[in-house]
Motif scaffolding. Structure first.
Motif, mmCIF file in Angstrom:
data_model
loop_
_atom_site.group_PDB
_atom_site.id
_atom_site.type_symbol
_atom_site.label_atom_id
_atom_site.label_comp_id
_atom_site.label_asym_id
_atom_site.label_seq_id
_atom_site.Cartn_x
_atom_site.Cartn_y
_atom_site.Cartn_z
ATOM 1 N N SER A 226 3.741 -24.587 -3.757
ATOM 2 C CA SER A 226 3.997 -23.842 -2.312
ATOM 3 C C SER A 226 2.594 -23.666 -1.929
ATOM 4 O O SER A 226 1.633 -23.437 -2.677
ATOM 5 N N LYS A 227 2.484 -23.617 -0.603
ATOM 6 C CA LYS A 227 1.379 -23.123 0.180
ATOM 7 C C LYS A 227 1.330 -22.044 0.934
ATOM 8 O O LYS A 227 2.475 -21.805 1.223
ATOM 9 N N TYR A 228 0.158 -21.342 1.153
ATOM 10 C CA TYR A 228 0.307 -20.284 1.913
ATOM 11 C C TYR A 228 -0.896 -20.126 2.809
ATOM 12 O O TYR A 228 -2.030 -20.191 2.311
ATOM 13 N N THR A 229 -0.879 -20.317 4.064
ATOM 14 C CA THR A 229 -2.037 -20.097 4.871
ATOM 15 C C THR A 229 -1.968 -18.867 5.855
ATOM 16 O O THR A 229 -1.419 -19.125 6.995
ATOM 17 N N PRO A 230 -2.863 -17.984 5.569
ATOM 18 C CA PRO A 230 -2.953 -16.571 6.488
ATOM 19 C C PRO A 230 -3.810 -16.872 7.574
ATOM 20 O O PRO A 230 -4.617 -17.873 7.440
ATOM 21 N N SER A 231 -3.473 -16.123 8.554
ATOM 22 C CA SER A 231 -4.609 -16.373 9.752
ATOM 23 C C SER A 231 -5.241 -15.020 10.345
ATOM 24 O O SER A 231 -4.388 -14.016 10.027
ATOM 25 N N ASN A 232 -6.185 -15.003 10.897
ATOM 26 C CA ASN A 232 -6.823 -13.841 11.563
ATOM 27 C C ASN A 232 -6.261 -13.681 13.019
ATOM 28 O O ASN A 232 -5.800 -14.540 13.620
ATOM 29 N N THR B 196 -8.636 -11.389 -1.926
ATOM 30 C CA THR B 196 -8.797 -10.176 -3.053
ATOM 31 C C THR B 196 -7.892 -10.157 -3.731
ATOM 32 O O THR B 196 -7.941 -9.847 -5.047
ATOM 33 N N ASP B 197 -6.481 -10.005 -3.140
ATOM 34 C CA ASP B 197 -5.385 -9.859 -3.871
ATOM 35 C C ASP B 197 -5.164 -10.944 -4.965
ATOM 36 O O ASP B 197 -4.411 -10.772 -5.936
ATOM 37 N N MET B 198 -5.503 -12.170 -4.612
ATOM 38 C CA MET B 198 -5.320 -13.444 -5.584
ATOM 39 C C MET B 198 -6.162 -13.202 -6.641
ATOM 40 O O MET B 198 -5.991 -13.606 -7.974
ATOM 41 N N PHE B 199 -7.384 -12.850 -6.477
ATOM 42 C CA PHE B 199 -8.467 -12.740 -7.196
ATOM 43 C C PHE B 199 -8.128 -11.551 -8.291
ATOM 44 O O PHE B 199 -8.473 -11.904 -9.591
ATOM 45 N N ILE B 200 -7.735 -10.261 -7.688
ATOM 46 C CA ILE B 200 -7.308 -9.115 -8.822
ATOM 47 C C ILE B 200 -6.178 -9.441 -9.625
ATOM 48 O O ILE B 200 -5.785 -8.786 -10.496
ATOM 49 N N GLY B 201 -5.001 -10.201 -8.811
ATOM 50 C CA GLY B 201 -3.909 -10.237 -9.440
ATOM 51 C C GLY B 201 -3.053 -9.464 -8.362
ATOM 52 O O GLY B 201 -3.029 -8.287 -8.410
ATOM 53 N N GLU B 202 -1.596 -10.152 -7.950
ATOM 54 C CA GLU B 202 -0.626 -9.451 -7.309
ATOM 55 C C GLU B 202 -0.271 -8.484 -7.750
ATOM 56 O O GLU B 202 0.201 -7.402 -6.864
ATOM 57 N N LYS B 203 -0.120 -8.233 -9.230
ATOM 58 C CA LYS B 203 0.403 -6.920 -9.610
ATOM 59 C C LYS B 203 -0.276 -5.680 -9.274
ATOM 60 O O LYS B 203 0.402 -4.422 -9.273
ATOM 61 N N LYS B 204 -1.583 -5.721 -9.117
ATOM 62 C CA LYS B 204 -2.393 -4.682 -9.068
ATOM 63 C C LYS B 204 -2.130 -3.954 -7.710
ATOM 64 O O LYS B 204 -2.218 -2.612 -7.716
ATOM 65 N N LEU B 205 -1.823 -4.586 -6.833
ATOM 66 C CA LEU B 205 -1.510 -3.928 -5.251
ATOM 67 C C LEU B 205 -0.224 -3.208 -5.683
ATOM 68 O O LEU B 205 -0.063 -2.034 -5.172
ATOM 69 N N ILE B 206 0.714 -3.912 -6.221
ATOM 70 C CA ILE B 206 2.095 -3.000 -6.360
ATOM 71 C C ILE B 206 1.908 -1.856 -7.226
ATOM 72 O O ILE B 206 2.403 -0.857 -6.936
ATOM 73 N N GLU B 207 1.088 -1.950 -8.112
ATOM 74 C CA GLU B 207 0.859 -0.805 -9.281
ATOM 75 C C GLU B 207 0.070 0.383 -8.455
ATOM 76 O O GLU B 207 0.817 1.250 -8.749
ATOM 77 N N LYS C 51 7.731 -6.751 -2.775
ATOM 78 C CA LYS C 51 8.083 -8.401 -3.370
ATOM 79 C C LYS C 51 6.287 -8.632 -3.547
ATOM 80 O O LYS C 51 5.421 -8.491 -3.115
ATOM 81 N N GLU C 52 6.224 -9.233 -4.865
ATOM 82 C CA GLU C 52 5.377 -9.906 -5.500
ATOM 83 C C GLU C 52 4.601 -10.976 -4.880
ATOM 84 O O GLU C 52 5.106 -12.275 -5.724
ATOM 85 N N VAL C 53 4.173 -11.197 -3.570
ATOM 86 C CA VAL C 53 3.750 -12.466 -2.796
ATOM 87 C C VAL C 53 2.350 -12.174 -2.264
ATOM 88 O O VAL C 53 2.101 -11.082 -1.973
ATOM 89 N N PRO C 54 1.766 -13.193 -2.161
ATOM 90 C CA PRO C 54 0.366 -13.070 -1.373
ATOM 91 C C PRO C 54 0.511 -12.393 -0.100
ATOM 92 O O PRO C 54 -0.520 -11.439 0.116
ATOM 93 N N SER C 55 1.493 -12.595 0.654
ATOM 94 C CA SER C 55 1.363 -11.836 1.724
ATOM 95 C C SER C 55 1.683 -10.211 1.972
ATOM 96 O O SER C 55 1.655 -9.680 2.846
ATOM 97 N N LEU C 56 1.905 -9.925 0.591
ATOM 98 C CA LEU C 56 2.005 -8.501 0.582
ATOM 99 C C LEU C 56 0.868 -7.880 0.906
ATOM 100 O O LEU C 56 0.857 -6.472 1.523
ATOM 101 N N ALA C 57 -0.388 -8.396 0.680
ATOM 102 C CA ALA C 57 -1.615 -7.729 1.038
ATOM 103 C C ALA C 57 -1.611 -7.748 2.702
ATOM 104 O O ALA C 57 -2.490 -6.656 2.866
#
Length: 686
Positions: free
Chosen positions: A400-406, A433-444, A456-462
């Motif tokens: 799976s791929k994810y490409t965010p945009s500004n 940042t979310d990928m680097f620290i781990g997606e669980k950290k934001l949820i916690e 939801k534990e997904v990159p777009s949660l950031a």
């Protein structure tokens, strides 16, 4: 003859003795019966005097903002708070020997029996106030012998266990006065727009006549009948030496108006807030349901009427009348979590759905402060740099791929600092940042800050793709603003029963949830959206409202295709504003996305206009240094821009900026792009 006379005399004496004996026996039986009845009354104890009473909600200034009834609109008031004219009028017409008898008026009963025999039908009642009170509390109005016997027993129990004052108070607070008004206080408010303690003789003598026939003697429906009974009551008061003849004649001539005062159908303030306070009372505080129903609770809420009026007026004046877009606003005191103002929608009459407390909407970039708090805990600093450039992320499954945009696909195409990333709302930096620290950290972190909606534990949660409730977001920002102390959204400060007994007091929360140093640094990062010194490949996100602001604020905006947010704090107030459509359709015009910032800025400035300048308190263990915002290094005299930036002590930069030692480099800011309708159709916006 003499013998016959003597025999008759003997018989007469015998009958007399038998009569005396029977009389004595009857007296003994009566005394025994009375004793047994008295004993029963004492053993059975005082009957419960619980009746449905209206719950009243008060704002911080003591004004009434709402009510909650249970089938009967009733406000229990003590006897001392009832006009003496009304008590005198009621006793005079309903039970003139009330203070002399013990629940039953023998003289009146006898008179009623004679009147009924003469008329050949039941034409006159003999019920005392105590009997009527017993009937109102415990019984129906059917005319069976069984009901009358039970009524008599309750009457004895009332008279045995309560004072006359208590019985009269109870009677006046339970009797029905028509038009859905139970008790003198509800009736006084309904008919005359005033409290029962303020009733005049003319008003009291009208009111006292209504219970005889609430429909027939209602002055709003049958004024002539009401005036006729008023005369009868005034004559009874004169006869019982409660008033003079002159006072009675004067009261009869007073012209009265009914149902036109402020108590009648007055406009309810903050209906969405009142609904939230009701929900907290019923669902969260664990108050006994019987107490809510029968104790006439006085609920003192956290609402600040001045701020509520500012909020409602700001929403009304900012949003175009023709638009069906919805707005929600929650203003919280960040130091205790008390909700000061709340708007759950643009029109409560059209929709009572509370978008501030019930709606689950995508928060967009307003999730980023939670992410960056977690990142600072993991070793990031405001100077941490990462590249802002188009990036495609490969997910954990390797496929799976994810490409965010500004926004508008603008990028720095080079490194930017964390301080710039949050001020400019750079999406690529956030996802990295979310990928680097781990997606669980934001949820916690979000859960720690009180976000209870599942995420939801997904990159777009950031970037705020998982729905949340506005009131929780406002409270979470309040925790960041207060230095990380635990607060919870509250609508109720204190609850009392009608007689002044406190049954609930809001607890004081002092628990430290977050690291106070990291919370402060995060909050200071959030001031960057209002600081043009952080402009880079685009301008800071607070630019459109900078000219309106005169206080120190921290904040973050957020936008998705369907939702627009602005949340920000001063040391005294945290406010969240959301806009969007109930049917989740996309916002396609730029003005729709401007509402949140405009409403937030206007509300905050008006709310704080009487407040002096204040700043967020810097905790021990935090240092502020001047840095070059372009690279996060210590600024020198040759740097074109230097910004005071805060760090947890020991993490501040030690390297000086050397880029401008030989030449002065002026930071270039790309001009704002020309706005077209299609510019607003971006993937995820800051």
């Amino acid at each position: 003859m003499e013998i016959i006379f003597i025999e008759r005399l003997k018989k007469a004496r015998k009958y007399i003795r038998m009569g005396i004996l029977l009389a004595l026996l009857a007296c003994v039986l009566f005394l025994i019966g009375f004793g047994l009845l008295f004993t029963y009354a004492k053993v059975a104890g005082p009957p419960p005097l619980s009746v449905p009473q209206t719950v009243t909600f008060y704002a911080q200034d003591g004004s009434v903002i709402g009510e909650m009834s249970h089938g009967e609109k009733r406000y229990w008031v003590p006897l001392k708070d009832i006009s003496p004219f009304l008590t005198a009028a009621t006793v005079s017409i309903e039970d003139q020997h009330f203070y002399q008898h013990h629940g039953f008026d023998g003289k009146r009963i006898g008179g009623a029996i004679v009147a009924d025999i003469k008329a050949g039908a039941k034409v006159q009642g003999a019920s005392t106030i105590t009997q009527q009170y017993a009937r109102n509390l415990f019984l129906g109005h059917d005319k069976t012998w069984e009901r009358k016997i039970v009524e008599a027993l309750y009457t004895v129990r009332l008279e045995t266990n309560y004072t006359k004052a208590q019985i009269l108070e109870g009677y006046l607070n339970t009797i029905y006065y028509g038009h859905g008004a139970y008790g003198v206080e509800a009736a006084s408010r309904f008919y005359f727009g005033k409290s029962a303690k303020d009733l005049t003789l003319a008003e009291a003598s009208i009111l006292a006549g209504i219970p005889k026939g609430p429909t027939y003697y209602s002055p709003m429906d049958h004024l002539e009948n009401a005036k006729s009974r008023q005369k009868l009551i005034l004559r009874a008061m004169v006869r019982n030496h409660k008033i003079s003849q002159k006072e009675a004649l004067s009261a009869q001539t007073v012209a009265l108006s009914f149902g036109t005062k402020p108590y009648i159908e007055k406009e309810q303030l903050a209906p969405y807030f009142v609904d939230s306070a009701k929900a907290q009372l019923i669902n969260e505080l664990k108050i006994d349901p019987d107490m809510i129903k029968t104790k006439g609770l006085k609920v003192y809420t956290t609402l600040n009427p001045s701020l509520q009026k500012i909020a409602e007026e700001t929403v009304r004046s900012t949003v175009a009348d023709y638009s069906d877009i919805q707005i929600a606003l929650t203003a919280i005191n960040p130091n205790n979590g008390q909700v000061q103002a709340l708007v759950g929608g643009r029109d409560y009459e059209q929709s009572s759905f509370n978008r501030a407390t019930q709606a689950v909407r995508q928060p967009g970039s307003t999730m980023k402060p939670f992410l960056y708090y977690a990142a600072l805990k993991e070793g990031f600093t405001p100077s941490t740099e990462m590249k802002s450039e188009p990036t495609t992320f490969t997910m954990a499954d390797g496929v799976s791929k994810y490409t965010p945009s500004n926004y508008n696909n603008y990028y720095a195409d080079g490194p930017i600092t964390l301080a710039q990333a949050i001020a400019l709302s750079d999406n690529v930096y956030a996802v990295k940042t979310d990928m680097f620290i781990g997606e669980k950290k934001l949820i916690e972190t979000a859960k720690l800050l009180g976000i209870s909606t599942p995420l939801k534990e997904v990159p777009s949660l950031a970037l705020g793709t998982s729905g949340v409730k506005q009131v929780e977001m406002a409270n979470a920002y309040g925790i960041l603003a207060n230095g990380g102390k635990e607060v919870k959204p509250s609508f109720i400060q204190r609850i009392e029963t009608y007689d002044g007994q406190t049954v609930y007091e809001e607890p004081i929360q002092q628990k430290q949830l977050l690291d106070p140093k990291v919370a402060f640094v995060t909050n200071q990062l959030m001031t960057g959206m209002f600081d043009p010194k952080l402009n880079d490949y685009t301008s800071v996100t607070g630019t459109p409202i900078l000219k309106q602001l005169s206080h120190d604020y921290s904040g973050k905006s957020g936008t998705t295709l369907t939702d627009s947010w602005m949340i920000g704090s001063s040391p005294e107030l945290t406010t969240a504003v959301w806009s969007g459509y109930d049917d989740n359709r996309e916002m396609t015009s730029p003005p729709e996305r401007k509402y949140t910032k405009e409403i937030w800025a206007t509300f905050m400035e008006k709310a704080l206009r009487n407040q002096g300048a204040s700043s967020f308190s810097t905790p021990k263990g935090v240092v502020g240094v001047l840095v070059n915002p372009d690279n996060g290094k210590l600024a020198t005299s040759t740097c074109p821009v230097a910004r005071l930036t805060y760090y947890v002590k020991g993490t501040e930069p030690t390297e000086y900026c050397t880029e401008h030692l030989h030449h002065k480099k002026v930071k270039k800011v790309k001009p704002a792009p020309q706005k077209h309708w299609y510019n607003s159709l971006w993937d995820w916006v800051r």
